[in-house]
Design an enzyme around this catalytic site. Sequence first.
Site, mmCIF file in Angstrom:
data_model
loop_
_atom_site.group_PDB
_atom_site.id
_atom_site.type_symbol
_atom_site.label_atom_id
_atom_site.label_comp_id
_atom_site.label_asym_id
_atom_site.label_seq_id
_atom_site.Cartn_x
_atom_site.Cartn_y
_atom_site.Cartn_z
ATOM 1 N N GLU A 28 9.704 -49.721 -28.081
ATOM 2 C CA GLU A 28 9.907 -49.553 -26.639
ATOM 3 C C GLU A 28 10.564 -50.785 -26.041
ATOM 4 O O GLU A 28 10.183 -51.918 -26.367
ATOM 5 C CB GLU A 28 8.547 -49.293 -25.989
ATOM 6 C CG GLU A 28 8.567 -48.260 -24.907
ATOM 7 C CD GLU A 28 8.857 -46.844 -25.411
ATOM 8 O OE1 GLU A 28 10.028 -46.425 -25.385
ATOM 9 O OE2 GLU A 28 7.896 -46.166 -25.806
ATOM 10 N N HIS A 29 11.525 -50.557 -25.174
ATOM 11 C CA HIS A 29 12.319 -51.627 -24.558
ATOM 12 C C HIS A 29 13.060 -52.431 -25.623
ATOM 13 O O HIS A 29 13.342 -53.606 -25.450
ATOM 14 C CB HIS A 29 11.459 -52.532 -23.670
ATOM 15 C CG HIS A 29 10.992 -51.819 -22.432
ATOM 16 N ND1 HIS A 29 11.698 -51.830 -21.268
ATOM 17 C CD2 HIS A 29 9.911 -51.025 -22.219
ATOM 18 C CE1 HIS A 29 11.058 -51.083 -20.365
ATOM 19 N NE2 HIS A 29 9.977 -50.578 -20.915
ATOM 20 N N THR A 30 13.328 -51.775 -26.731
ATOM 21 C CA THR A 30 14.100 -52.409 -27.795
ATOM 22 C C THR A 30 15.578 -52.055 -27.674
ATOM 23 O O THR A 30 16.411 -52.735 -28.254
ATOM 24 C CB THR A 30 13.592 -51.928 -29.167
ATOM 25 O OG1 THR A 30 13.565 -50.500 -29.149
ATOM 26 C CG2 THR A 30 12.198 -52.459 -29.449
ATOM 27 N N GLY A 117 9.498 -37.001 -14.284
ATOM 28 C CA GLY A 117 8.770 -38.207 -13.873
ATOM 29 C C GLY A 117 7.653 -38.583 -14.817
ATOM 30 O O GLY A 117 6.835 -39.447 -14.520
ATOM 31 N N ASP A 167 17.259 -42.818 -24.626
ATOM 32 C CA ASP A 167 16.954 -41.439 -24.251
ATOM 33 C C ASP A 167 18.088 -40.491 -24.628
ATOM 34 O O ASP A 167 17.858 -39.426 -25.204
ATOM 35 C CB ASP A 167 16.692 -41.349 -22.742
ATOM 36 C CG ASP A 167 15.620 -42.341 -22.293
ATOM 37 O OD1 ASP A 167 14.838 -42.783 -23.152
ATOM 38 O OD2 ASP A 167 15.585 -42.667 -21.101
#
Length: 381
Positions: A28-30, A117, A167
Site C-alpha cells: 500500500e502506498h508503494t 467510497g 487502481d
Amino acid sequence: MREAFAALFGAEPTGVWSAPGRVNLIGEHTDYNGGLALPFGIDRRTRVAVRLRDDDAVRVASGFAQGDGVIATRLDRALDAQGWSRYVLGAAHVLRRELGVEGTGFDALVASDVPVGVGVSSSAALESAVLVALVELWGLDADAHALIRIGQLVENEVVGAPTGTLDQSAVLLARRDHAVLLDFAAGSAEQVPLGFEAAGLEILVIDSLVRHDHATGGYGDRRRECEEAARIAGVGTLREIAPEAVEGWAARMPAAVHRRMRHVVTDTARAAQVAALVRAGRPREIGPILTDGHRSQRDDFEDSVPAIDAAVEVAVAAGALGARLTGGGFGGAAIALVDVAESTRIQAEVADAVEAAGHARPTVFAVHASQGARRDPEPAP
Ligand code: GLA
C-alpha cells in the site's frame, strides 16, 4: 441494461463494457514510490452501455445518484462535469487528448455494484469501463499500459486526486483467481495464481462506512512525506532503500517522515513475500503478513482510522487468518482472509463486535478474484 438504455436514448446500445472494482492484497502506498503491490479485480463490476452519436453531444445517465436524470453536454465541455460524470467525461477528454483523436459524441448508461467510497476503486472501474468502450468504438490503438496512464491522468487532472497507477493497473489487468504483482519501478505486471478457491479461502471486505476523499484528504500529505524521505535519503524513489538500510536513516530525518519510509519499504518486502507464498501454493500462510502490513499502516504510515483498526482486530480474534486496511486509507475498508467454511460466522461476528466497540456497524461482504476490464458478452437471443 440494454432495455433501460433503449428506453432512455431511443435506440439499442452498440455494446456493454465493464470493469471490476479492486482489492489490494498487500503493498500500500508503494505505487508512487516505485515499490511492489499485489491487487486483484473483484466480482463487483461497473458496466457501461454505449452507443456512438454522429455529433459531438454526450448524454450520460447512471444509477449512482437518484434524480440526476440524463446529463447532457458536449465532448469539449468535459472539464465542466461534476460528480460521477467527471469520470466518464474525463476519460473521454484525456483519451482524445493523449491519442490526438477527435472522437465523436456518445450516449452512455452506467450501472454498478462496486460500492462507492469504500476503497475498492469504484472510480477506476468507471474510468476503465469507459476507456475500453471508447477505444473500441472510436477504433483506437491503445494497450492496457496506455489506458492505465490515461486513467491516472483522469484522477490527477480532472478529479484532482494525486494518486498513482495501482487502481487502474488492477482493474485493467485483472484475471479470474489471479492477483497481479505490479512492480512500479520496472513497470512490469505479472499474473500470480491465488489458489484461494482450491484452498477453501476467500477475502472479506469490511466497509467501515468512514468515507475518504483522496483529492482533499491525507493522501496528498503522505505522498509529500514520502517525497521528502526520498529527497533526504538522496534517492529517486523509496524503492532504492533496502529494508536493512531503513533504521540507519532514523536519526537523519523527522521521525514521522522516517516512519513513512519504513512502511513503504517493508510493505514492498511483504508484497514480494506474499506473492512468493501464493505462487508456491501456500496461501494460508500469508495471513500474518497481511496483519503485519496493517500494523505498519496503523503505526508507521498512520493512514488507518479507529473503526478499521477495530475491524482488523476483531476479524483476527474471530478466526480470520489475517486482516488489514486496503486501499488509500483515511477511511474505506479492511480486508480479511478467511476459511470459506467460517466465512458467514466471521462476517456476523465482525459486524457485531465492531458495532459493540462503538463504531458504525460495518457492511461485510466476500469477494473473489475476477476478470479485468472487457466488453461483456452479448446476451443469448
Ligand atoms: C489509492 C490510490 C492508489 C494507491 C493506493 C494506496 O487507491 O488511488 O494509487 O496509492 O491508494 O496503495
